[in-house]
Design an enzyme around this catalytic site. Sequence first.
Site, PDB file in Angstrom:
ATOM      1  N   CYS A   1      -4.879  -2.628  -3.582  1.00 23.20           N
ATOM      2  CA  CYS A   1      -3.503  -3.135  -3.492  1.00 23.20           C
ATOM      3  C   CYS A   1      -3.213  -4.182  -4.563  1.00 23.20           C
ATOM      4  O   CYS A   1      -3.382  -5.387  -4.353  1.00 23.20           O
ATOM      5  CB  CYS A   1      -3.191  -3.706  -2.115  1.00 23.20           C
ATOM      6  SG  CYS A   1      -1.432  -4.113  -1.940  1.00 23.20           S
TER       7      CYS A   1
ATOM      8  N   CYS B   1       3.414   0.029  -2.778  1.00 18.40           N
ATOM      9  CA  CYS B   1       3.075  -1.386  -2.664  1.00 18.40           C
ATOM     10  C   CYS B   1       4.299  -2.139  -2.143  1.00 18.40           C
ATOM     11  O   CYS B   1       5.224  -2.425  -2.909  1.00 18.40           O
ATOM     12  CB  CYS B   1       2.648  -1.944  -4.018  1.00 18.40           C
ATOM     13  SG  CYS B   1       2.046  -3.637  -3.933  1.00 18.40           S
TER      14      CYS B   1
END
Length: 536
Positions: free
Chosen positions: A280, A457
């Site tokens: 991430c 994201c």
Amino acid sequence: TTLTKDFAVAGQLLPEQLAEVAALGFKTIINNRPDAEAADQPSSDTMAATARELNLAYYYLPVVPNQLTADLAKELDDILQQAPAPVLAYCRTGNRSGQLFNLRNNLPPSAATDTQARVESTREVLIVGGGAGGLAAAASLLKRDRKLQITVIEPSDVHYYQPGWTLVGGGVFRQQQTVRQMGSVMPRGVEWIKDAVASFEPDDNAVVLQSGTRLNYQYLVVAPGLKIEWDKIEGLTDTLGSNGVTSNYHFDHAPGTWEKICNLQQGNAVFTQPPMPIKCAGAPQKAMYQAAWYWEQQQRLKNINVHFFNAGGVLFGVPDYVPALESYISRYGIDIHYQHQLVAVDGPARKAFFQTPDTDDRIEVSFDFLHVSPPQCAPDFIAGSPLAGSAGWVDVDQATLQHTRFSNVFSLGDVASTSNAKTAAAVRKQAPVVAHNIVSLKHNRDSVAHYEGYGSCPLIVERGKVILAEFGYGGVLQPTMPSWILNGKQATRLGWILKAHMLPPIYFDMMLKGHEWLATPPVVRAGLNSSIVNEV
């Protein structure tokens, strides 16, 4: 289904079928289905009485779904040592009986008599890793073929919802919302071996576990995640959790992030981002924006200097989302330092040390609060294996997720060599691709699913607003919803609702259970490389 010459498994049997069982030559019946699982299920007493009339040995060894234990396996071993062969075991579908037999074969040699079976037992689909990738792949495989015998190798007793740790660090989620017992999320009908992989032998279609057990497979799925390199930053492990140092990348320390944010009244707040690839890529910024928002609301931001030290050269890798992010950088007065990599921390002195490409000298920065996003890499047992490419990740085709050299091996999640962002959202799109292609390979179909690099994201820029970045290979935007519903290039309330309220149930109740809502992969008419599979 015949597992060995002396042991077979079946689905639910009825009393009137036992005469046929005896006629087939079986001498023993083992009932692994607990009584009263279904209204039309004959009781164990009824089955035992009928078996006695036919001179069949009968044993009742109930197995509750997803609750296989070594004790049950030992009980089975005790039965098999005294029961006349051949043996037929049954449950609702035969899966539990087969899993229990396999577990019995993998007991330590002192607890099992059939050590040869322990060494040579072959799994149809062997999955390495019980994280998001491994469990989602298992669920998607079972969605396509309920008869598949699937084994998951995972040493941990717990399963983490890691995308939630950022919200724990932001004071939104409680820590316990992001963890569940592994047995509760393991797909029904899947065998779970609580062990870890020591090495791979793909030329022989085998893996060796840390316990010494060697397992053969027909198809292998590799999804153990990545390795967090805490020790690569000098002094970090000695001070993490104290002296103002924290990280949302650690389950134990994410609650401490929020505590330290709340306690900071003034001074230097430093946030770091390591070189790519990392799990991430937006997580380092999410921690920073949530902290800055809170300090803004508490009227403290004017007394706190917020610094973002990024080892890379850009704020975000997909330019379309940068303008919206830059507006928050400006709003919070954040100072950005590009190409600065954190290499050391002196916690008691509250000093962080950075390296830049321009000089060999370390740059010293004082801090009152330090959020560290640590370097990340492939696990050692992957990087040193025949499955790894030059960078250490499992070397797969970017579209099919099939290994480039071993055609019965697939990989997904953070450990795969694909160039997408390493996110749980990527796994949601990858799992159906792996499942489709394994089933296609198994049945010799000319149908191939493709993964297009999707990653998502949700960049939390303030409490209640998210910039939902969705993109694929090459930074090509891949929005799930049209812009008139959700404009991912802007901070929106709907993005926040999706991140904080919708994604956790989508993860647990859909992705890990094979429900592929908005995740169906594109399929082309072509054949997969099957040169090795045909030799299995």
